[in-house]
Write a protein that holds these residues in place. Structure first.
Motif, short mmCIF file in Angstrom:
data_model
loop_
_atom_site.label_atom_id
_atom_site.label_comp_id
_atom_site.label_asym_id
_atom_site.label_seq_id
_atom_site.Cartn_x
_atom_site.Cartn_y
_atom_site.Cartn_z
N ILE A 12 43.95 36.53 33.73
CA ILE A 12 45.16 35.70 33.76
C ILE A 12 46.27 36.50 34.42
CG2 ILE A 12 46.90 34.51 32.38
CD1 ILE A 12 44.80 34.02 30.25
N THR A 13 46.89 35.92 35.45
CA THR A 13 48.00 36.57 36.13
C THR A 13 49.29 35.85 35.75
OG1 THR A 13 47.61 35.20 38.10
CG2 THR A 13 46.60 37.38 38.04
N ASP A 42 50.54 41.20 33.65
CA ASP A 42 51.92 40.73 33.73
C ASP A 42 52.63 41.48 34.84
OD1 ASP A 42 54.20 39.14 32.35
OD2 ASP A 42 55.01 41.13 32.76
N ASP A 43 53.21 40.70 35.77
CA ASP A 43 53.80 41.27 36.98
C ASP A 43 55.31 41.46 36.82
OD1 ASP A 43 53.50 42.31 39.55
OD2 ASP A 43 53.85 40.36 40.51
N ALA A 74 48.51 41.35 41.52
CA ALA A 74 48.02 41.06 40.17
C ALA A 74 46.51 40.83 40.19
CB ALA A 74 48.74 39.83 39.62
N PHE A 75 46.01 40.16 41.23
CA PHE A 75 44.56 40.00 41.38
C PHE A 75 43.88 41.36 41.47
CE2 PHE A 75 43.46 35.51 43.09
CZ PHE A 75 44.33 34.92 42.20
N ASN A 76 44.44 42.24 42.28
CA ASN A 76 43.85 43.57 42.46
C ASN A 76 43.78 44.33 41.14
OD1 ASN A 76 43.57 43.15 45.21
ND2 ASN A 76 45.40 44.29 45.76
N SER A 77 44.88 44.34 40.39
CA SER A 77 44.92 45.08 39.13
C SER A 77 43.95 44.50 38.12
CB SER A 77 46.34 45.07 38.56
OG SER A 77 47.25 45.70 39.43
N GLY A 78 43.90 43.18 38.04
CA GLY A 78 42.99 42.55 37.09
C GLY A 78 41.54 42.80 37.43
N PHE A 79 41.20 42.71 38.71
CA PHE A 79 39.81 42.95 39.10
C PHE A 79 39.41 44.39 38.85
CE2 PHE A 79 36.63 44.02 42.43
CZ PHE A 79 35.59 43.24 41.93
N ALA A 80 40.30 45.34 39.11
CA ALA A 80 40.00 46.75 38.88
C ALA A 80 39.72 47.04 37.41
CB ALA A 80 41.17 47.62 39.38
N ALA A 81 40.31 46.24 36.52
CA ALA A 81 40.11 46.45 35.08
C ALA A 81 38.93 45.67 34.53
CB ALA A 81 41.38 46.05 34.33
N ILE A 88 36.80 34.90 36.95
CA ILE A 88 37.70 33.76 37.07
C ILE A 88 39.13 34.28 37.07
CG2 ILE A 88 38.54 31.64 35.97
CD1 ILE A 88 35.79 31.37 34.63
N PHE A 89 39.91 33.91 38.08
CA PHE A 89 41.33 34.20 38.10
C PHE A 89 42.05 32.94 37.62
CE2 PHE A 89 39.54 37.04 41.31
CZ PHE A 89 40.12 38.25 40.96
N LEU A 90 42.79 33.07 36.53
CA LEU A 90 43.43 31.91 35.90
C LEU A 90 44.94 32.09 35.95
CD1 LEU A 90 42.88 29.29 34.19
CD2 LEU A 90 42.98 30.77 32.16
#
Length: 350
Positions: A12-13, A42-43, A74-81, A88-90
């Motif tokens: 979730i971004t 959270d950005d 935010a996509f990059n940070s979430g995917f790295a984690a 799924i990017f929500l």
């Protein structure tokens, strides 16, 4: 937890979505599917989003940026984690429907890069009033790669209706954060058919909220949105050309743009509504003629194709004042006269 279940990562971004983030988080946590991980990025929200997210610390992974990086960051940070086989990017103002993860796993397929689903279109309070995308324009699957290489686009959907394979994302992540501060999903959708098959389904995976605050809200000024779309298309085309070249496909950005119907719509919008662009009738004719040719790549019914071709014909033939009016009627349904609203409903039923 069933060790044989594929792991799904939901990312979730969030940026200043205190009103909606709780619903988004709980829509994931309440899924019956066991082998899932939830990551919330959270950005640098300035509202109470982080406080709300922190209440779920023991049930999810948080990534709190120290500086605003935009959608792509935010996509990059979430995917790295993340570590799931499916990702799924929500968006934080959207939410998953019950059983969404079970649907995603049931459709898991070898060599598939992108899975595309429909969404409930809901208002700010979560009331369902339509479906997105419309069923009358089916997703591109078998022809997705061919259409992508020809016109830089194929029939897909937006962030919260998409599921990606990790094997695909490993090829293209991280993305350029400065180029995709908005529209990170556009980057991923554009590249997916180069690295695997595209599958589309009639199932609804999530709810896509329209509330006037989200970047893609329908009530934004037409010109502002057109200018953003044109720049976003430029960045998508650059990424496409670069990745396609590595696979032996030599593409021309100019030719792609001339075959991209949605890009041509935004070019026409910019031409009609901006005082700073070249308003020669010959340029309107050039754009409209390219758009009419590009109609052959759509998935629309023959009746819809005829109607939209007629719309383009009027855009190039009418005086600018009237061309602006009929452009707005199609792009902003709320601006249509009553007789056109009734006609549109009738055509959809047919």
């Amino acid at each position: 937890m069933d060790s044989h279940q594929p792991k799904i990562s939901i990312i979730i971004t969030c940026y200043n979505y205190e009103k909606y983030i709780k619903t988004s988080i709980e829509s994931v946590l309440n899924q019956d599917y066991a082998n899932k991980e939830l990551i919330v990025v959270d950005d640098v929200s300035s509202d109470s989003s982080r406080e709300i997210i922190s209440r779920y610390d023991d049930r999810l992974t948080t990534v709190f940026h120290n500086e605003n990086k935009g959608h792509g960051g935010a996509f990059n940070s979430g995917f790295a984690a993340s570590s799931g086989e499916l990702v799924i990017f929500l968006d934080a103002d959207d939410y998953l429907l019950p059983g969404a993860l079970d649907i995603a796993v049931a459709n898991l397929s070898t060599d598939c890069a992108i899975y595309m689903y429909h969404m409930d279109l809901v208002d700010a309070e979560g009331r369902v009033y339509d479906v997105f995308p419309k069923y009358e324009a089916p997703f591109d699957t078998v022809k997705a790669k061919d259409k992508l290489l020809h016109c830089g686009r194929y029939q897909s959907t937006v962030t919260s209706g998409l599921v990606f394979s990790r094997s695909f994302l490993n090829h293209v992540m991280p993305m350029d954060e400065s180029a995709f501060r908005q529209g990170g999903d556009g980057y991923l959708v554009t590249l997916a058919p180069l690295y695997g098959s595209a599958h589309g389904f009639d199932d609804k995976l999530s709810a896509y909220r329209q509330h006037g605050d989200n970047h893609s809200g329908f009530n934004q000024l037409l010109l502002k949105r057109a200018e953003w779309c044109i720049e976003h298309d430029k960045q998508r085309y650059l990424a496409l050309v670069s990745h396609a070249e590595q696979m032996g496909h030599l593409l021309s950005i100019d030719k792609i743009a001339q075959n991209d119907l949605l890009h041509l719509e935004q070019r026409m919008c910019q031409l009609l509504f901006s005082d700073n662009t070249d308003n020669r009738p010959t340029l309107r004719t050039f754009i409209a003629n390219n758009a009419i040719k590009a109609m052959r790549y759509t998935n629309l019914s023959p009746a819809n194709v005829v109607l939209i071709k007629a719309w383009w014909f009027l855009l190039k033939m009418l005086p600018k004042l009237y061309a602006k009016k009929i452009f707005a009627w199609r792009m902003l349904p709320s601006s249509r006269p009553l007789f056109l609203k009734k006609l549109a409903k009738l055509l959809r039923r047919i």
